[in-house]
Every structure is written in structure tokens, then in C-alpha cells.
Design an enzyme around this catalytic site. Structure first.
Site, PDB file in Angstrom:
ATOM      1  N   ARG A 117       0.876  -1.180   0.000  1.00  0.00           N
ATOM      2  CA  ARG A 117       0.000   0.000   0.000  1.00  0.00           C
ATOM      3  C   ARG A 117       0.915   1.232   0.000  1.00  0.00           C
ATOM      4  O   ARG A 117       2.111   1.140   0.147  1.00  0.00           O
ATOM      5  CB  ARG A 117      -1.021  -0.012   1.149  1.00  0.00           C
ATOM      6  CG  ARG A 117      -0.618  -0.614   2.448  1.00  0.00           C
ATOM      7  CD  ARG A 117       0.451   0.138   3.178  1.00  0.00           C
ATOM      8  NE  ARG A 117       0.177   1.566   3.295  1.00  0.00           N
ATOM      9  CZ  ARG A 117       1.081   2.469   3.610  1.00  0.00           C
ATOM     10  NH1 ARG A 117       2.348   2.108   3.802  1.00  0.00           N
ATOM     11  NH2 ARG A 117       0.781   3.745   3.711  1.00  0.00           N
ATOM     12  N   ALA A 177       0.850   5.154  -2.191  1.00  0.00           N
ATOM     13  CA  ALA A 177       0.708   5.465  -3.621  1.00  0.00           C
ATOM     14  C   ALA A 177       1.910   5.033  -4.486  1.00  0.00           C
ATOM     15  O   ALA A 177       1.737   4.298  -5.467  1.00  0.00           O
ATOM     16  CB  ALA A 177       0.407   6.951  -3.794  1.00  0.00           C
ATOM     17  N   ARG A 180      -7.262  -0.217  -7.021  1.00  0.00           N
ATOM     18  CA  ARG A 180      -7.560   0.872  -6.070  1.00  0.00           C
ATOM     19  C   ARG A 180      -7.712   2.174  -6.873  1.00  0.00           C
ATOM     20  O   ARG A 180      -6.864   2.469  -7.718  1.00  0.00           O
ATOM     21  CB  ARG A 180      -6.462   0.991  -5.005  1.00  0.00           C
ATOM     22  CG  ARG A 180      -6.363  -0.257  -4.116  1.00  0.00           C
ATOM     23  CD  ARG A 180      -5.485  -0.020  -2.903  1.00  0.00           C
ATOM     24  NE  ARG A 180      -6.139   0.856  -1.934  1.00  0.00           N
ATOM     25  CZ  ARG A 180      -5.489   1.384  -0.881  1.00  0.00           C
ATOM     26  NH1 ARG A 180      -4.201   1.137  -0.693  1.00  0.00           N
ATOM     27  NH2 ARG A 180      -6.125   2.168  -0.029  1.00  0.00           N
ATOM     28  N   ASP A 238      -1.949  10.920  -2.267  1.00  0.00           N
ATOM     29  CA  ASP A 238      -2.360   9.876  -3.222  1.00  0.00           C
ATOM     30  C   ASP A 238      -2.700  10.462  -4.576  1.00  0.00           C
ATOM     31  O   ASP A 238      -2.568   9.794  -5.603  1.00  0.00           O
ATOM     32  CB  ASP A 238      -3.535   9.084  -2.664  1.00  0.00           C
ATOM     33  CG  ASP A 238      -3.060   8.221  -1.506  1.00  0.00           C
ATOM     34  OD1 ASP A 238      -2.981   8.731  -0.385  1.00  0.00           O
ATOM     35  OD2 ASP A 238      -2.687   7.063  -1.764  1.00  0.00           O
ATOM     36  N   ASN A 286      -5.321  12.468   0.449  1.00  0.00           N
ATOM     37  CA  ASN A 286      -4.415  11.630   1.236  1.00  0.00           C
ATOM     38  C   ASN A 286      -5.283  10.854   2.237  1.00  0.00           C
ATOM     39  O   ASN A 286      -6.510  10.999   2.270  1.00  0.00           O
ATOM     40  CB  ASN A 286      -3.354  12.486   1.941  1.00  0.00           C
ATOM     41  CG  ASN A 286      -2.262  11.632   2.568  1.00  0.00           C
ATOM     42  OD1 ASN A 286      -1.707  10.750   1.909  1.00  0.00           O
ATOM     43  ND2 ASN A 286      -1.952  11.851   3.827  1.00  0.00           N
ATOM     44  N   LYS A 287      -4.642  10.034   3.022  1.00  0.00           N
ATOM     45  CA  LYS A 287      -5.359   9.162   3.964  1.00  0.00           C
ATOM     46  C   LYS A 287      -6.415   9.911   4.763  1.00  0.00           C
ATOM     47  O   LYS A 287      -6.188  11.027   5.210  1.00  0.00           O
ATOM     48  CB  LYS A 287      -4.314   8.517   4.896  1.00  0.00           C
ATOM     49  CG  LYS A 287      -4.840   7.558   5.935  1.00  0.00           C
ATOM     50  CD  LYS A 287      -5.768   6.498   5.388  1.00  0.00           C
ATOM     51  CE  LYS A 287      -5.162   5.695   4.250  1.00  0.00           C
ATOM     52  NZ  LYS A 287      -6.160   4.871   3.535  1.00  0.00           N
TER      53      LYS A 287
END
Ligand code: MRU
Length: 349
Positions: A46, A48, A89, A237, A247-248
Site C-alpha cells: 500500500r 501510492a 484501487r 495519493d 491523502n489518507k
């Protein structure tokens, strides 16, 4: 020496199983593209840039197993392989960037005989992996000047060596500051629901001897209000043309907290994370993941069965909360539309 999560040895792709860290260090082996796609979906790999690197090897494996009578026939099967990997994804644009690069490589070498074309594609995947670590080191050199000696830096999720081909983006900037002789200490948000901060960021920083303190996600505001955080740095990402950054999940809240407390908020990401085709962050596709990630923690149910759940895996931080975007070609700050376009123009064709 930071960990490298993806290795290619004896024609086998080896990836550390990030689902098991920090309790077990298990390396899984891959030799076919469907298994690589599955590893991306299930988060064995995981982050990016790391997803992009893994997908490139997946494409090379898929190409290796095609036996076609003509390039056109090869290309049809090859595109089907790429489509499987692209469907893994949706948010991290590095996945699509790496697959496109592999497609361009195949097209540019359409005149090669089958075996040579396959070798060329594998060489391209190896180059994408090696290049990623070089890019992160360049990003580190550009970004580390932003941190003063003694700085206490908060990070969210894991944008470290584990999320890349090596060294890391946000954690690469921290590593570069440490290598420049600065005493840097890190606060790591735990990053519910997948706990990338608690499980991965602390693991890799601790391994490298960089002081790191773990906090729960809801503690960042308190520490900021007490003057205990000097800066925030995160990875990305996907970054839209205007600087809005996916992003997260949770990054957006941290950015607002940083703004409220006058704390600089930095994003570190390679040019391959910038998507100039999207004018702003509202157009970035956001992955929704399974409910179990929210209703369970460490394999134990923590919510009543049948409860309604949302699980967006990413959020978008508007550009106005971002002090600078750090890339391998330098910083974007101020007018992101202009700066990001100029930085992307330095990307090799
Ligand atoms: O769901 P993940 O773990 O793939 O999400 C990772 C992140 O959000 C990272 O911050 C981002 O990919 C940057 S990694 C250098």
C-alpha cells in the site's frame, strides 16, 4: 538504511506483508499479475508510489505470459492485463501513471520480437522501482530545509519507505533532515481504521533510530494547542492541478487544526502523484473500503453487528491549508496552479 518493501530477486517479486507488521515480518512471493493485483487490493502493498511499483511488475509478469502471433494480438491481451491491475484501487494516481508508462514502453518497442519486448518491459518495471527511491531522496533534499534543528513534526498515515520503492516521501524529508544533522522528533497519528501510523510509521522510524511518539488521531489538536508541534508533513495519493490533495482519511482534519494553530502543513509527493487532468480536488475518486475495517479492530468486533458504517479511505485537503508541496524538482508554494504546472513540465516525456 531504510527498509525496502518491494524486491525483485531471481525473477520473483517479493513484498513484505504490510498487514502483519509490526508483529510479523513475512515476505510474500509473486510471479503472476493476478496475484499482484490481489496484493494491491488486500493491502499487502500500500502507499501510492509502492502501489505504482508493484503494478509495474504486475504488468511485466502479465506481458511475459502472453504468447501472441502479432504485436496487435499482444497489445489486446496486454491491455486486458493492464485493466485488471488498474481496477485495484481508485484514488492513488501513481497506479495509473505506472500502468500508462508500461503501456507507452510496450508501444515504443512494438518492433521487438516477443522475448525482447518482454525483457524490455521487465527492465522498465525495475527502472520505475529504482527511480522511485532516487526521486524520494531528491524530494528529501528539497524539503529538509523547511525543518529547523529540534523540530517536532506530526505525520499522518505512513508515507515512508514502506509506502514507496524506498526512503519515503514525507518520512524521506524527515530522514533527510536527520541526515543533515538536525535533531528531529516525530509524532505519528495512529491513523484509524487501518492503523498505518501506529503499525508502520512507528515501526520504520524506530528501526532507523528516529525518535517517534505515537498518538491517537484525536490527540493532535491538544498537542498543537500546547505548542508541542512545530510542523506537519504528509504524503499524497493524488494532487489536483490547483493543489487540492487527496491523502489518507483524517489528513483534512489535521490540516485544519494546523491552520488554526499557525503550524505549517507540508505535502511531500513525487510529480507522478500530480494529476493535472483534474482541475480541483472534488474530481478525485475516493475509495470506500469494507465495513469490517471500522466495526473491527485487531480482529475484534468493536461495534454492534448490523450497525450502519461509512469507510472512505481518503479525504481531500483544500490547497488553501497547504503551506508547500515538496516534489523531486522543488517546491510549489503560493500559486499552486502555476507552480505545479511548471514542476510537471520538468517531468521527462
Ligand atoms: O490506504 P493506503 O495505506 O495505501 O494510503 C496511503 C496514504 O494515504 C499515503 O499517505 C500516501 O499514499 C502517500 S505514500 C508515500
Amino acid at each position: 538504511m531504510s527498509v525496502k518493501p518491494i524486491l525483485f530477486e531471481d525473477n520473483v517479486l517479493k513484498m513484505i506483508d504490510q498487514r502483519l507488521l509490526p508483529n510479523e515480518e513475512v515476505w510474500l512471493e509473486y510471479t503472476d499479475y493476478k496475484a499482484v493485483a490481489e496484493a494491491i487490493v488486500t493491502m499487502v502493498v500500500r502507499g501510492a508510489p509502492a502501489i505504482g511499483v508493484a503494478a509495474a511488475f504486475g504488468v511485466a509478469f502479465g506481458a511475459r505470459d502472453i504468447f501472441a502471433a502479432s504485436f496487435d494480438e499482444f497489445r489486446r491481451e496486454f491491455d486486458a492485463v493492464c485493466a485488471v491491475l488498474a481496477a485495484t484501487r481508485p484514488t492513488a494516481v501513481n497506479l495509473f501513471w505506472a500502468i500508462d508508462r508500461m503501456k507507452r514502453c510496450a508501444q515504443a518497442h512494438a518492433d521487438l520480437a516477443g522475448a525482447d519486448l518482454k525483457e524490455r518491459l521487465l527492465a522498465e518495471a525495475l527502472e520505475i522501482a529504482a527511480e522511485d527511491e532516487r526521486i524520494n531522496r531528491a524530494m528529501g533534499a528539497h524539503g529538509q530545509v523547511l525543518f529547523a534543528d529540534g523540530a517536532r513534526i506530526l505525520t499522518h498515515c505512513n508515507a515512508g519507505a514502506l509506502a514507496t520503492g524506498g526512503y519515503g516521501t514525507a518520512l524521506g524529508v524527515i530522514r533527510a533532515a536527520v541526515e543533515a544533522g538536525k535533531k528531529i522528533s516525530v509524532y505519528a497519528d495512529e491513523t484509524r481504521p487501518w492503523l498505518q501510523g501506529a503499525r508502520l510509521t512507528t515501526w520504520e522510524l524506530h528501526k532507523d533510530g528516529i525518535p517517534v511518539t505515537l498518538i491517537c488521531d484525536n490527540m493532535a489538536g491538544y498537542l498543537m494547542s500546547k505548542g508541542e508541534i512545530d510542523g506537519v508533513i504528509v504524503g499524497a495519493d493524488r494532487i489536483a492541478a490547483n493543489g487540492d490533495t487527496a491523502n489518507k482519511i483524517g489528513t483534512y482534519s489535521v490540516a485544519i487544526l494546523a491552520k488554526e494553530h499557525n503550524i505549517p502543513f507540508y505535502v511531500a509527493a513525487p510529480i507522478s502523484t500530480i494529476d493535472l487532468t483534474l482541475s480541483d480536488g472534488s474530481l478525485i475518486p475516493i475509495e470506500e473500503r469494507g465495513h469490517d475495517e471500522v466495526t473491527h479492530c485487531g480482529g475484534r468486533r468493536i461495534a454492534p453487528a448490523g450497525i450502519a458504517v461509512r469507510n472512505p479511505a481518503f479525504d481531500v485537503t483544500p490547497a488553501r491549508y497547504i503551506s508547500a508541496i515538496i516534489t523531486e524538482h522543488g517546491l510549489a508554494r503560493g500559486d499552486f496552479n502555476t507552480d505545479l504546472a511548471a514542476l510537471c513540465a520538468k517531468r521527462p516525456a
